[in-house]
Design an enzyme around this catalytic site. Structure first.
Site, PDB file in Angstrom:
ATOM      1  CG  ASP A  99      -0.098  -0.341   2.503  1.00 39.79           C
ATOM      2  OD1 ASP A  99       1.127  -0.112   2.494  1.00 39.79           O
ATOM      3  OD2 ASP A  99      -0.693  -0.826   3.482  1.00 39.79           O
ATOM      4  CD  GLU A 121       0.890  -6.632   3.236  1.00 36.73           C
ATOM      5  OE1 GLU A 121       0.881  -5.402   3.097  1.00 36.73           O
ATOM      6  OE2 GLU A 121       1.734  -7.230   3.939  1.00 36.73           O
ATOM      7  CD  GLU A 135       0.590   4.213   4.582  1.00 42.38           C
ATOM      8  OE1 GLU A 135      -0.298   4.811   5.246  1.00 42.38           O
ATOM      9  OE2 GLU A 135       1.768   4.602   4.548  1.00 42.38           O
ATOM     10  CG  HIS A 216       7.269   3.855   9.960  1.00 44.51           C
ATOM     11  ND1 HIS A 216       6.403   4.111   8.930  1.00 44.51           N
ATOM     12  CD2 HIS A 216       7.142   2.543  10.215  1.00 44.51           C
ATOM     13  CE1 HIS A 216       5.793   2.993   8.568  1.00 44.51           C
ATOM     14  NE2 HIS A 216       6.215   2.027   9.339  1.00 44.51           N
ATOM     15  NE  ARG A 218       4.260   9.891   4.338  1.00 45.60           N
ATOM     16  CZ  ARG A 218       4.909  10.937   3.831  1.00 45.60           C
ATOM     17  NH1 ARG A 218       4.520  12.162   4.103  1.00 45.60           N
ATOM     18  NH2 ARG A 218       5.945  10.767   3.042  1.00 45.60           N
ATOM     19  CG  HIS A 248      11.435   5.109   9.468  1.00 50.53           C
ATOM     20  ND1 HIS A 248      11.496   6.109   8.539  1.00 50.53           N
ATOM     21  CD2 HIS A 248      10.807   4.077   8.868  1.00 50.53           C
ATOM     22  CE1 HIS A 248      10.915   5.699   7.413  1.00 50.53           C
ATOM     23  NE2 HIS A 248      10.488   4.458   7.590  1.00 50.53           N
TER      24      HIS A 248
HETATM   25  C1  UD1 Z   1       6.876   4.850   3.555  1.00 47.97           C
HETATM   26  C2  UD1 Z   1       5.461   4.433   3.129  1.00 47.97           C
HETATM   27  C3  UD1 Z   1       4.772   3.683   4.252  1.00 47.97           C
HETATM   28  C4  UD1 Z   1       5.627   2.554   4.779  1.00 47.97           C
HETATM   29  C5  UD1 Z   1       6.989   3.094   5.156  1.00 47.97           C
HETATM   30  C6  UD1 Z   1       7.879   1.954   5.581  1.00 47.97           C
HETATM   31  C7  UD1 Z   1       4.137   5.826   1.619  1.00 47.97           C
HETATM   32  C8  UD1 Z   1       3.242   6.998   1.485  1.00 47.97           C
HETATM   33  N1  UD1 Z   1       4.655   5.615   2.826  1.00 47.97           N
HETATM   34  O1  UD1 Z   1       6.748   5.813   4.595  1.00 47.97           O
HETATM   35  O2  UD1 Z   1       3.552   3.128   3.751  1.00 47.97           O
HETATM   36  O3  UD1 Z   1       4.995   2.001   5.906  1.00 47.97           O
HETATM   37  O4  UD1 Z   1       7.588   3.738   4.016  1.00 47.97           O
HETATM   38  O5  UD1 Z   1       9.048   2.372   6.198  1.00 47.97           O
HETATM   39  O6  UD1 Z   1       4.397   5.150   0.647  1.00 47.97           O
HETATM   40  N2  UD1 Z   1      14.255   8.407   4.288  1.00 47.97           N
HETATM   41  C9  UD1 Z   1      15.622   8.335   4.146  1.00 47.97           C
HETATM   42  N3  UD1 Z   1      16.169   7.129   3.748  1.00 47.97           N
HETATM   43  C10 UD1 Z   1      15.438   6.023   3.553  1.00 47.97           C
HETATM   44  C11 UD1 Z   1      14.055   6.105   3.725  1.00 47.97           C
HETATM   45  C12 UD1 Z   1      13.471   7.299   4.086  1.00 47.97           C
HETATM   46  O7  UD1 Z   1      16.330   9.296   4.330  1.00 47.97           O
HETATM   47  O8  UD1 Z   1      16.003   4.977   3.221  1.00 47.97           O
HETATM   48  C13 UD1 Z   1      13.644   9.699   4.660  1.00 47.97           C
HETATM   49  C14 UD1 Z   1      13.671  10.728   3.510  1.00 47.97           C
HETATM   50  O9  UD1 Z   1      13.853  12.004   4.042  1.00 47.97           O
HETATM   51  C15 UD1 Z   1      12.263  10.584   2.933  1.00 47.97           C
HETATM   52  C16 UD1 Z   1      11.462  10.362   4.196  1.00 47.97           C
HETATM   53  O10 UD1 Z   1      12.273   9.505   4.995  1.00 47.97           O
HETATM   54  O11 UD1 Z   1      11.836  11.711   2.209  1.00 47.97           O
HETATM   55  C17 UD1 Z   1      10.077   9.795   3.997  1.00 47.97           C
HETATM   56  O12 UD1 Z   1      10.082   8.648   3.167  1.00 47.97           O
HETATM   57  P1  UD1 Z   1       8.669   8.146   2.567  1.00 47.97           P
HETATM   58  O13 UD1 Z   1       8.897   6.892   1.814  1.00 47.97           O
HETATM   59  O14 UD1 Z   1       7.975   9.260   1.869  1.00 47.97           O
HETATM   60  O15 UD1 Z   1       7.803   7.880   3.857  1.00 47.97           O
HETATM   61  P2  UD1 Z   1       7.920   6.808   4.981  1.00 47.97           P
HETATM   62  O16 UD1 Z   1       7.463   7.477   6.229  1.00 47.97           O
HETATM   63  O17 UD1 Z   1       9.241   6.159   4.931  1.00 47.97           O
HETATM   64  N1  UDP Z   2      12.920  -3.703   9.719  1.00 47.23           N
HETATM   65  C1  UDP Z   2      14.287  -3.793   9.488  1.00 47.23           C
HETATM   66  N2  UDP Z   2      15.133  -2.985  10.212  1.00 47.23           N
HETATM   67  C2  UDP Z   2      14.685  -2.096  11.129  1.00 47.23           C
HETATM   68  C3  UDP Z   2      13.284  -1.993  11.347  1.00 47.23           C
HETATM   69  C4  UDP Z   2      12.435  -2.810  10.626  1.00 47.23           C
HETATM   70  O1  UDP Z   2      14.734  -4.596   8.678  1.00 47.23           O
HETATM   71  O2  UDP Z   2      15.511  -1.408  11.737  1.00 47.23           O
HETATM   72  C5  UDP Z   2      12.017  -4.536   8.929  1.00 47.23           C
HETATM   73  C6  UDP Z   2      11.062  -5.385   9.710  1.00 47.23           C
HETATM   74  O3  UDP Z   2      11.603  -6.663   9.927  1.00 47.23           O
HETATM   75  C7  UDP Z   2       9.829  -5.448   8.820  1.00 47.23           C
HETATM   76  C8  UDP Z   2       9.906  -4.175   8.009  1.00 47.23           C
HETATM   77  O4  UDP Z   2      11.214  -3.651   8.185  1.00 47.23           O
HETATM   78  O5  UDP Z   2       9.904  -6.532   7.904  1.00 47.23           O
HETATM   79  C9  UDP Z   2       8.889  -3.183   8.464  1.00 47.23           C
HETATM   80  O6  UDP Z   2       9.123  -1.963   7.843  1.00 47.23           O
HETATM   81  P1  UDP Z   2       8.469  -0.627   8.340  1.00 47.23           P
HETATM   82  O7  UDP Z   2       8.091  -0.741   9.767  1.00 47.23           O
HETATM   83  O8  UDP Z   2       9.384   0.458   7.928  1.00 47.23           O
HETATM   84  O9  UDP Z   2       7.175  -0.503   7.411  1.00 47.23           O
HETATM   85  P2  UDP Z   2       5.689  -1.088   7.514  1.00 47.23           P
HETATM   86  O10 UDP Z   2       5.776  -2.564   7.663  1.00 47.23           O
HETATM   87  O11 UDP Z   2       5.029  -0.410   8.661  1.00 47.23           O
HETATM   88  O12 UDP Z   2       5.071  -0.662   6.225  1.00 47.23           O
END
Ligand code: UD1
Ligand code: UDP
Length: 374
Positions: A99, A121, A135, A216, A218, A248
């Protein structure tokens, strides 16, 4: 032999990569398929951690991530970026997972080209478009036109049927995260050095019960994050626990957690763990405190109770099975429920011994057969 079915797998964030890699491994190994991979780079560092451990080298990497990206800019870039890969690859099928913005945009770009979409999923529903946000709407969009729906559970399949999805397009498979967890567990058994970096913390916290924390979402930014940090500080005041919290990379998470929790004796704020080390954390912890989707599915598979810091969950199976409990983002509630599990052995055992409802680790095999017959 007939022409292989050309499949383009599209993903971009850490959880998608974890839930996708066992499927990519299986498609790569099966000559009925021509398997191609496009990553959006919606995440960078956290995606790369998974690609590396899984040994996946994408055919396309859009490298889209921007610091503190907005949903609209991200979605616009995803739609045009994935669209041009589809024009180049012309796959028979596009597969997306879950999602995220990448999943929704990848599916939409395929739909715009009349390429059938398979959704891994499928069917998770909280019934509230603001929790989880965005999501809940992302997966409803994918579900409204996917040609194949891989529902992890009967509950998810029933949700799709209630939305009038053709039952013959729905396959109940289990969640591929359990396949991923089995794979990484075997890797660690064969190469223990993959997961030894927590040894220093394990030594520092010897004799204490470990609580693993992730956060993490939003919809929790702002007040929710502050309340979560407050709860962590209060739980960590106990001298018999220690919290390990891989933070995160989202700046909206880091600024709150660093400001509120840095320097506390019983709290280790650490960088995101790669998957083997996160599996190790799941193994050594007494319980998980999380707002993550994936962690709600993995922890029960390892017999670890999960306190879910959300108002609602699209994974009611964990709550129904007794392995997970919703505690919201009210600090008093989080602290009370955590203390209850730490102090009431019977309550702890009831959660720890509940059945894992998310699959048997054979989801990928079921998905592959459905795609071959698709
Ligand atoms: C995203 C997904 C969320 C998922 C989550 C898992 C959407 C809208 N959100 O949220 O569904 O649960 O990922 O973790 O698709 N950033 C880094 N490095 C990384 C990753 C993120 O620096 O490797 C920072 C960046 O500043 C980036 C911000 O995190 O702009 C947000 O990333 P984004 O993918 O938009 O949102 P998440 O909160 O990670
Ligand atoms: N995870 C990881 N390292 C971390 C935290 C989480 O590998 O430091 C893995 C965890 O095992 C799970 C996935 O990341 O499989 C969950 O990701 P996240 O919580 O970012 O996203 P969500 O599942 O809520 O979309």
């Amino acid at each position: 032999m007939s022409t292989p079915i050309k499949i383009l797998s599209v993903f971009g964030t850490r959880p998608e990569a974890i839930k996708f890699f066992p499927l990519v491994h299986a498609l790569d190994a099966d000559e009925r398929f021509d398997s191609r991979v496009c990553v959006s780079g919606q995440h960078r560092g956290m995606l790369d951690q998974v690609l590396e451990i899984a040994g996946i080298v994408p055919h396309h990497d859009l490298d889209l991530m921007q610091p503190d990206q907005t949903l609209d800019a991200l979605t616009a870039n995803l739609l045009t970026g994935i669209g041009s890969v589809l024009d180049q690859e012309k796959p028979d099928w596009v597969i997306v997972q879950g999602d995220t913005a990448t999943a929704m945009s990848g599916a939409l770009a395929a739909y715009y080209r009349k390429i059938p979409v398979a959704h891994v999923e499928a069917g998770l529903r909280s019934g509230n478009i603001h929790h989880p946000w965005p999501e809940e709407v992302n997966r409803k969009i994918v579900g409204s036109f996917a040609a194949l729906h891989f529902a992890p559970t009967e509950t998810a399949a029933d949700a799709l049927k209630r939305e009038a999805v053709d039952p013959s397009s729905i396959h109940v498979t289990g969640n591929t995260v359990i396949d991923a967890l089995h794979w990484i567990t075997t890797q660690i058994e064969q190469k223990p050095e993959l997961a030894t970096n927590l040894a220093g913390l394990e030594q520092r916290f010897a004799g204490k019960r470990i609580i693993g924390v992730t956060s993490h979402r939003r919809e929790n930014f702002g007040g929710g994050m502050e309340a979560i940090a407050d709860a962590i500080r209060r739980i960590a005041a106990r001298d018999d626990v220690a919290m390990i919290f891989p933070v995160h990379l989202n700046p909206n998470v880091r600024k709150v957690m660093n400001a509120q929790l840095d320097g506390l004796d019983n709290v280790a704020l650490i960088e995101p763990l790669d998957y083997p080390h996160f599996a190790r954390l799941l193994d050594i912890c007494t319980l998980m405190l999380t707002d993550s989707g994936g962690v709600q599915e993995e922890a029960p598979a390892l017999g670890k109770p999960v306190l879910v810091m959300r108002e609602t969950t699209e994974r009611p199976e964990g709550v129904d099975a007794g392995t997970a409990k919703l505690v919201g983002t009210d600090a008093d509630m989080i602290v009370a429920e955590c203390n209850r599990l730490l102090d009431d052995q019977a309550a702890y055992d009831a959660m720890a011994q509940s059945h894992n409802p998310f699959g048997d680790g054979k989801a990928v095999a079921r998905i592959v057969e459905a795609l071959a017959n698709g």
